[in-house]
Design an enzyme around this catalytic site. Structure first.
Site, short mmCIF file in Angstrom:
data_model
loop_
_atom_site.label_atom_id
_atom_site.label_comp_id
_atom_site.label_asym_id
_atom_site.label_seq_id
_atom_site.Cartn_x
_atom_site.Cartn_y
_atom_site.Cartn_z
N PHE A 54 1.22 5.15 0.79
CA PHE A 54 0.68 6.14 1.72
C PHE A 54 1.21 7.53 1.36
O PHE A 54 2.39 7.69 1.02
CB PHE A 54 1.07 5.81 3.16
CG PHE A 54 0.47 4.52 3.66
CD1 PHE A 54 -0.72 4.53 4.38
CD2 PHE A 54 1.09 3.30 3.43
CE1 PHE A 54 -1.28 3.34 4.85
CE2 PHE A 54 0.54 2.12 3.88
CZ PHE A 54 -0.65 2.14 4.60
N THR B 299 0.85 -1.19 0.00
CA THR B 299 0.00 0.00 0.00
C THR B 299 0.89 1.24 0.00
O THR B 299 1.91 1.30 0.68
CB THR B 299 -0.95 0.02 1.21
OG1 THR B 299 -1.90 -1.04 1.08
CG2 THR B 299 -1.72 1.35 1.29
#
Length: 380
Positions: free
Chosen positions: A277, A275
């Site tokens: 960020f 992921t």
């Protein structure tokens, strides 16, 4: 007539067209200088519509469409050339600061709770800084708006499920910026109270993203999947419930933080599950090492608008590394395009590209010019 003779005719016609095209572009350049001197806009929609209408009326019906498209392309090329002339010496400069490094912070707000993946990403970027949890993405932006934090951090993209548009849309809505990014390997775990068994679980809680990322594993279980605020909040709630039939999907950090046991580890479908960020700031801060530009834009609903917008990147030899669209909440049946490309706004070609895009698009948002975080920020 032989093919060779026909090709010779084409060559002669091509030369005539080349000469006429050069003359047309020279006149177009004079028009650009006139418009710049008299502060007139490059685009004159009424004039363009009138030209295309006259072209269509006078074109051979056997290739009327092709004739109109040729003139439409000619006018778009002229507009781009005129914009280059107007912006070459004084490209529109965004209201940005260019610090040698990102300013230090007293407080950072992050999405989720302690033990969440965003918390882990935040800890990898900030050290010795007071932190605030936020229940929703919007709460992160609201906390920044109220001046209660210097930076925020939210997830914006997953390698398995794609962009997290709820975050992207807030950047456009609030006018805030990405000033850095970090990538985190996401390893999901099925967790429960001490003594709980996977076979006895009746309900599993988590954020919707982990459910999507663990579909293969979850399809083998006969359980109810209940979306909750985030992974850490789910872990906290299950821990407080005392119910061994409840499970949660989250990080190993949240299991340790809330006293849960890991029943199954690495349950994500994709072992290369990461992921991305974003570090959020109210201000546009661009450091010397910034190498990625993120933008969002909408276009007029007309033929070739996306093609001509993308041609700006090709003209300036820019590497477009991401492009996707999403319905635009501010307008019905309208779409926002999100794009990432390589470069730094101090480069003239990048500044010219931004200037051209601001002129050619209907709505334009400069989301940020940044790079990955290579070291942690220290508190003041």
């Amino acid at each position: 007539m032989e093919l060779k003779e026909l090709r010779e005719q084409i060559n002669r016609i091509n030369q005539q067209m080349l000469d006429l095209f050069s003359q047309r572009m020279e006149v177009s350049a004079d028009i650009a200088r006139y418009k710049a001197a008299h502060e007139l806009p490059i685009l004159d929609e009424t004039r363009e519509a009138e030209i295309l209408q006259n072209v269509a009326a006078g074109a051979n019906e056997n290739y009327r469409f092709e004739t109109v498209e040729m003139f439409r392309t000619l006018m778009n090329l002229s507009k781009m050339y005129q914009l280059n002339i107007v912006t070459a010496d004084s490209p529109m400069q965004p209201d940005a600061a260019y610090p040698p490094v990102l300013p230090s912070a007293k407080q950072v707000v992050f999405y989720g709770a302690e033990g969440s993946y965003t918390w882990e990403a935040m800890k990898s970027c900030f050290d010795g800084i007071s932190t605030l949890p936020a229940a929703t993405f919007r709460d992160v932006f609201e906390t920044l708006k109220q001046g209660k934090a210097d930076y925020g951090i939210v997830p914006i993209e997953n390698s398995s499920t794609g962009s997290i548009f709820d975050s992207y849309e807030l950047f456009c809505e609030y006018g805030y910026h990405i000033v850095g990014e970090t990538n985190l390997r996401i390893s999901h775990n099925l967790m429960g109270l001490p003594g709980a068994k996977t076979a006895n679980l009746k309900e599993i809680y988590s954020h919707p993203q982990p459910f999507m990322q663990c579909e293969n594993f979850l399809s083998s279980l006969d359980v109810k999947l209940t979306p909750y605020y985030n992974t850490a909040a789910s872990a906290k709630m299950v821990a407080a419930s005392g119910d061994k039939t409840r499970g949660v999907i989250g990080s190993a950090s949240s299991a340790a933080f809330y006293g849960l046991e890991i029943l199954q580890s690495e349950i994500e479908d994709n072992p290369n599950n990461y992921t991305r960020f974003a570090i959020v700031s109210k201000d546009l801060l661009i450091c010397p090492g910034a190498s990625k530009v993120s933008i969002a834009f909408s276009l007029n609903n007309e033929s070739g608008s996306l093609y001509h917008t993308l041609s700006v990147f090709a003209k300036h030899n820019l590497n477009l590394i991401k492009l996707e669209s999403r319905p635009y909440p501010a307008s019905k049946w309208k779409y926002l395009f999100y794009a990432d490309f390589e470069g730094h706004l101090s480069e003239s070609r990048i500044a010219q590209t931004i200037s051209l895009l601001q002129t050619q698009t209907q709505d334009f948002f400069l989301l940020g010019n940044y790079t990955g975080v290579s070291s942690t920020f220290k508190g003041e």
